[in-house]
Design an enzyme around this catalytic site. Structure first.
Site, PDB file in Angstrom:
ATOM      1  N   GLU A 196       0.815  -1.221   0.000  1.00 18.68           N
ATOM      2  CA  GLU A 196       0.000   0.000   0.000  1.00 18.68           C
ATOM      3  C   GLU A 196       0.845   1.267   0.000  1.00 18.68           C
ATOM      4  O   GLU A 196       0.788   2.079   0.920  1.00 18.68           O
ATOM      5  CB  GLU A 196      -0.964  -0.024   1.202  1.00 18.68           C
ATOM      6  CG  GLU A 196      -1.920  -1.205   1.140  1.00 18.68           C
ATOM      7  CD  GLU A 196      -2.659  -1.475   2.453  1.00 18.68           C
ATOM      8  OE1 GLU A 196      -2.684  -0.605   3.324  1.00 18.68           O
ATOM      9  OE2 GLU A 196      -3.198  -2.582   2.595  1.00 18.68           O
ATOM     10  N   ASN A 237       2.550  -4.892  -3.257  1.00 20.99           N
ATOM     11  CA  ASN A 237       1.154  -5.268  -2.997  1.00 20.99           C
ATOM     12  C   ASN A 237       0.305  -4.025  -2.726  1.00 20.99           C
ATOM     13  O   ASN A 237       0.728  -3.137  -1.979  1.00 20.99           O
ATOM     14  CB  ASN A 237       1.149  -6.179  -1.753  1.00 20.99           C
ATOM     15  CG  ASN A 237      -0.171  -6.875  -1.525  1.00 20.99           C
ATOM     16  OD1 ASN A 237      -0.766  -7.419  -2.465  1.00 20.99           O
ATOM     17  ND2 ASN A 237      -0.645  -6.879  -0.291  1.00 20.99           N
ATOM     18  N   HIS A 273      -9.792  -6.616  -2.056  1.00 16.12           N
ATOM     19  CA  HIS A 273     -10.838  -6.460  -1.036  1.00 16.12           C
ATOM     20  C   HIS A 273     -12.023  -5.790  -1.732  1.00 16.12           C
ATOM     21  O   HIS A 273     -11.982  -4.597  -2.033  1.00 16.12           O
ATOM     22  CB  HIS A 273     -10.345  -5.582   0.120  1.00 16.12           C
ATOM     23  CG  HIS A 273      -9.242  -6.221   0.907  1.00 16.12           C
ATOM     24  ND1 HIS A 273      -9.435  -7.358   1.668  1.00 16.12           N
ATOM     25  CD2 HIS A 273      -7.934  -5.900   1.056  1.00 16.12           C
ATOM     26  CE1 HIS A 273      -8.302  -7.701   2.249  1.00 16.12           C
ATOM     27  NE2 HIS A 273      -7.372  -6.837   1.893  1.00 16.12           N
ATOM     28  N   GLU A 303      -5.324 -10.899  -1.332  1.00 12.06           N
ATOM     29  CA  GLU A 303      -6.084 -10.731  -0.085  1.00 12.06           C
ATOM     30  C   GLU A 303      -7.585 -10.723  -0.357  1.00 12.06           C
ATOM     31  O   GLU A 303      -8.338  -9.939   0.218  1.00 12.06           O
ATOM     32  CB  GLU A 303      -5.694  -9.420   0.627  1.00 12.06           C
ATOM     33  CG  GLU A 303      -4.217  -9.282   0.915  1.00 12.06           C
ATOM     34  CD  GLU A 303      -3.887  -8.052   1.759  1.00 12.06           C
ATOM     35  OE1 GLU A 303      -4.787  -7.438   2.350  1.00 12.06           O
ATOM     36  OE2 GLU A 303      -2.685  -7.709   1.820  1.00 12.06           O
ATOM     37  N   ASP A 305     -11.443 -10.858  -0.492  1.00 13.70           N
ATOM     38  CA  ASP A 305     -12.692 -11.106   0.228  1.00 13.70           C
ATOM     39  C   ASP A 305     -13.753 -10.207  -0.392  1.00 13.70           C
ATOM     40  O   ASP A 305     -13.430  -9.242  -1.095  1.00 13.70           O
ATOM     41  CB  ASP A 305     -12.573 -10.903   1.759  1.00 13.70           C
ATOM     42  CG  ASP A 305     -11.814  -9.656   2.166  1.00 13.70           C
ATOM     43  OD1 ASP A 305     -11.889  -8.644   1.435  1.00 13.70           O
ATOM     44  OD2 ASP A 305     -11.154  -9.670   3.218  1.00 13.70           O
TER      45      ASP A 305
HETATM   46  O1  G3I Z   1      -3.034 -10.088  18.821  1.00 13.64           O
HETATM   47  C1  G3I Z   1      -3.633  -8.987  19.520  1.00 13.64           C
HETATM   48  C2  G3I Z   1      -4.202  -9.455  20.812  1.00 13.64           C
HETATM   49  O2  G3I Z   1      -3.146  -9.885  21.638  1.00 13.64           O
HETATM   50  C3  G3I Z   1      -4.984  -8.304  21.451  1.00 13.64           C
HETATM   51  O3  G3I Z   1      -5.610  -8.759  22.609  1.00 13.64           O
HETATM   52  C4  G3I Z   1      -6.043  -7.767  20.499  1.00 13.64           C
HETATM   53  C5  G3I Z   1      -6.799  -6.573  21.066  1.00 13.64           C
HETATM   54  O4  G3I Z   1      -7.347  -5.780  20.039  1.00 13.64           O
HETATM   55  O5  G3I Z   1      -5.403  -7.354  19.325  1.00 13.64           O
HETATM   56  C6  G3I Z   1      -4.732  -8.419  18.658  1.00 13.64           C
HETATM   57  O6  G3I Z   1      -4.126  -7.905  17.521  1.00 13.64           O
HETATM   58  C7  G3I Z   1      -4.980  -7.612  16.446  1.00 13.64           C
HETATM   59  C8  G3I Z   1      -4.523  -8.446  15.260  1.00 13.64           C
HETATM   60  O7  G3I Z   1      -5.251  -8.066  14.112  1.00 13.64           O
HETATM   61  C9  G3I Z   1      -4.685  -9.940  15.495  1.00 13.64           C
HETATM   62  O8  G3I Z   1      -6.015 -10.250  15.668  1.00 13.64           O
HETATM   63  C10 G3I Z   1      -4.867  -6.126  16.146  1.00 13.64           C
HETATM   64  O9  G3I Z   1      -5.450  -5.382  17.201  1.00 13.64           O
HETATM   65  C11 G3I Z   1      -5.580  -5.818  14.843  1.00 13.64           C
HETATM   66  O10 G3I Z   1      -5.315  -4.466  14.477  1.00 13.64           O
HETATM   67  C12 G3I Z   1      -5.049  -6.712  13.756  1.00 13.64           C
HETATM   68  O11 G3I Z   1      -5.761  -6.430  12.579  1.00 13.64           O
HETATM   69  C13 G3I Z   1      -5.142  -6.860  11.388  1.00 13.64           C
HETATM   70  C14 G3I Z   1      -4.896  -5.650  10.485  1.00 13.64           C
HETATM   71  O12 G3I Z   1      -4.387  -6.070   9.237  1.00 13.64           O
HETATM   72  C15 G3I Z   1      -3.878  -4.697  11.105  1.00 13.64           C
HETATM   73  O13 G3I Z   1      -2.617  -5.308  11.231  1.00 13.64           O
HETATM   74  C16 G3I Z   1      -6.068  -7.844  10.698  1.00 13.64           C
HETATM   75  O14 G3I Z   1      -6.173  -9.036  11.484  1.00 13.64           O
HETATM   76  C17 G3I Z   1      -5.525  -8.183   9.320  1.00 13.64           C
HETATM   77  O15 G3I Z   1      -6.465  -8.959   8.624  1.00 13.64           O
HETATM   78  C18 G3I Z   1      -5.286  -6.904   8.530  1.00 13.64           C
HETATM   79  O16 G3I Z   1      -4.719  -7.259   7.302  1.00 13.64           O
HETATM   80  C19 G3I Z   1      -4.474  -6.186   6.376  1.00 13.64           C
HETATM   81  C20 G3I Z   1      -3.199  -6.531   5.643  1.00 13.64           C
HETATM   82  O17 G3I Z   1      -2.153  -6.710   6.570  1.00 13.64           O
HETATM   83  C21 G3I Z   1      -2.849  -5.458   4.602  1.00 13.64           C
HETATM   84  N1  G3I Z   1      -3.953  -5.226   3.695  1.00 13.64           N
HETATM   85  C22 G3I Z   1      -5.219  -4.906   4.340  1.00 13.64           C
HETATM   86  C23 G3I Z   1      -5.599  -6.015   5.342  1.00 13.64           C
HETATM   87  C24 G3I Z   1      -6.932  -5.726   5.972  1.00 13.64           C
HETATM   88  O18 G3I Z   1      -6.860  -4.571   6.749  1.00 13.64           O
END
Ligand code: G3I
Length: 387
Positions: A196, A237, A273, A303, A305
């Protein structure tokens, strides 16, 4: 429409690229480089999660009604990768693990290889979550998609809050990239090297690295990644540049310029997406994919969905439109010879990032919350089966 829009020209100018198509692909750039961090900064051997059920835990999925011919078998026959993103913590559910490895020959690291997970403190790397994912994939003969070396999101505060000279920012990024890519050398099919980096208006995104290093950070990161693992495919990406629009023009111009500089880029990832309304047409997708392939680049669906929220249609209609959207994207990929990777951003609707992100329920993936195949699953399976 001309391939080089005004905004994409700005990108090329900002990289100081001269349009010299004869520059050979393999030529090397002369950016600063670094050594990976010493092993002493890496946490000792991680506890690897194995796909066994925790005591008393209820399984969230059931693979019982999956048809005999799986997506994985069909993809293997076609010599392509079909994958899903996930995190090792989910593999503790044996039914989840079984479904993942039964249906997919690739797993993408949804979160386990992001900076905040791998490098939480300046002098400490923690590879446990990433290693667990790689270990699971190996045990199931699945390929691993590495995500992500550079993004403008998810940095621990020690990275973003400290003041540094430009040289120090370069060393910081270089050392992180080299340490991570070296750690997984030989085990990753492809890396999202930069994620991005282009805005929807076609300009370069003003990321942390853009502000501190300048636009060269993109080329530098590709070079460092190649030095650390010459065998992994290196991918740029992005999202919303899948069809034909200002952003896809800019991405096209950017990667063309990088190739002309001799930057070791192997392909473009289209995140995909999508929503139920207004997905890019098959024709647009094919045209965009093919012009990238004509640059000698791979194209990956990385990615995918399809959001169902904010639609008042019945669930049957939503599922049918969603299935058709998946089918059209896979069809464009199968037609493009250089498109050999198709990844969905999650395995089942239970684990999609979208409900948490939007605050609204959604069912964007191929399997429902119980791991049952949805119309989109059958649409993809039938397309793989009958070209
Ligand atoms: O693991 C912690 C956990 O310990 C904690 O208790 C909890 C509280 O909120 O957070 C957990 O971490 C979260 C993590 O996902 C795992 O579930 C983060 O808050 C959350 O921000 C994170 O979101 C991810 C997001 O990227 C930000 O990194 C999503 O799962 C993931 O699907 C999303 O993926 C992105 C790609 O990397 C890039 N392209 C877009 C895509 C969708 O946004």
């Amino acid at each position: 429409m001309p391939l080089q829009s005004i905004s994409s020209k700005k990108i090329i100018d900002s990289l100081s690229i001269i349009d010299t198509p004869s520059v050979p692909r393999a030529s090397k750039t002369n950016f600063p480089t670094c050594e990976p961090s010493p092993a002493s900064l890496i946490q000792p051997a991680p506890t690897v999660h194995t796909p066994t059920a925790p005591q008393g835990a209820e399984s969230s999925v059931s693979a019982s009604s999956i048809p005999t011919l799986t997506l994985r078998e069909l993809a293997d026959k076609r010599n392509i990768y079909i994958g899903a993103a996930g995190d090792a913590s989910q593999f503790a559910d044996p039914e989840y693990a079984k479904l993942l490895s039964r249906e997919f020959n690739m797993v993408a690291a949804e979160n386990a290889m992001k900076w905040q997970v791998l490098h939480p403190e300046p002098d400490r790397y923690d590879f446990s979550a990433g290693d667990a994912l790689v270990s699971f994939a190996k045990s199931q003969q699945m390929a691993v998609y590495g995500h992500v070396l550079v993004w403008d999101y998810g940095y621990p505060s020690w990275v973003s809050e400290e003041e540094r000279s430009r040289d120090a920012w370069i060393q910081l990024l270089c050392t992180h990239v080299k340490t991570v890519v070296s750690h997984y050398r030989g085990q990753i099919y492809a890396w999202h090297v930069v994620n991005e980096v282009v805005n929807n208006d076609g300009s370069l995104r003003n990321t942390l690295w853009m502000k501190t290093i300048g636009p060269e950070y993109i080329a530098m990161t590709f070079q460092w990644a190649r030095e650390a693992d010459p065998g992994a495919l290196l991918i740029l990406n992005d999202h919303f540049g899948e069809g034909l629009n200002v952003k896809s023009e800019a991405i096209y111009s950017l990667v063309k310029g990088l190739l002309q500089m001799g930057v070791p880029i192997d392909g473009v990832g289209m995140q995909m997406h999508l929503w139920l309304w207004g997905p890019p047409t098959s024709q647009e997708l094919e045209t965009n994919m093919q012009r990238l392939a004509d640059l000698d680049l791979d194209v990956h669906i990385t990615e995918m969905d399809v959001r169902t929220q904010l639609s008042s249609d019945s669930i049957e209609v939503k599922m049918a439109v969603q299935a058709d959207t998946y089918r059209q994207v896979l069809a464009a990929c199968l037609i493009t010879k250089r498109c050999k990777v198709f990844v969905t951003w999650g395995l089942t609707d239970r684990y999609s990032w979208i409900p948490a992100f939007t605050g609204k329920p959604d069912v964007p993936l191929l399997f429902d919350v119980n791991g049952q195949p949805k119309p989109a699953y059958y649409a993809i399976r039938d397309l793989l089966r009958y070209p």
